[in-house]
Design an enzyme around this catalytic site. Sequence first.
Site: not given
Ligand code: IMP
Ligand code: MG
Length: 177
Positions: A40-41, A99-100, A103, A131, A152, A159, A165
């Site tokens: 959703k992000g 993407e939002d 991470d 990040k 975070f 969210d 959001r």
């Molecule tokens: P990944 O660890 O790069 O696979 O991130 C996957 C998902 O984790 C992101 O698309 C977000 O939906 C969620 N996420 C990562 N960091 C944050 C944060 O700081 N706040 C909220 N959601 C997060």
């Molecule tokens: Mg996401």
Amino acid sequence: MSEISVLISEEDIQKAVDKMGKELTEVYKGKKLLIVSVLKGGFVFTSDIVRRIENEEMKISFIKAKSYIGTQSSGNVVVTGDDDIKRMNLKHWDVLITEDVIDTGRTLYELKKHFLSCGASSVKIAACLDKPSKRVVDIKPDYHCFEIDDVFAVGYGLDYIEKYRQLPYVGVLNGSK
Ligand code: IMP
Ligand code: MG
């Protein structure tokens, strides 16, 4: 919402998105651009960025991605909601995943592989936030608005247990690192 401190203001986000929109307009000039927004992000950033990219061929799609990392199915991402994309022949399409935040990078690493294996001409990533200190796989967004530390973040699509959001800025929950 007194428990949230502003990390990136609405004005700064809008300026950064304007700049990225201009850049992407140039990059994808004359190309068939398929935006793939990760729900959703990604929905707020996607909605802002697509209105700043001038491209008559642009199509916009939304998917959900779930990563299963660990002993059972390490590194697999299960993609759902992509029926419309499956019906397209991606051969002549340049995919831009929106993407939002990136991470650990696991989700986007797998999504990129997924769309390349579907035969897309190119697959790139545009993330609002990056990040880099959290990365566990070798992937970088091709385009990003802001680099942030290991905090975070909430707002602008992000969210905390499905809340916040809708905030037009990126904030940090007070008390979180
Ligand atoms: P990944 O660890 O790069 O696979 O991130 C996957 C998902 O984790 C992101 O698309 C977000 O939906 C969620 N996420 C990562 N960091 C944050 C944060 O700081 N706040 C909220 N959601 C997060
Ligand atoms: Mg996401």
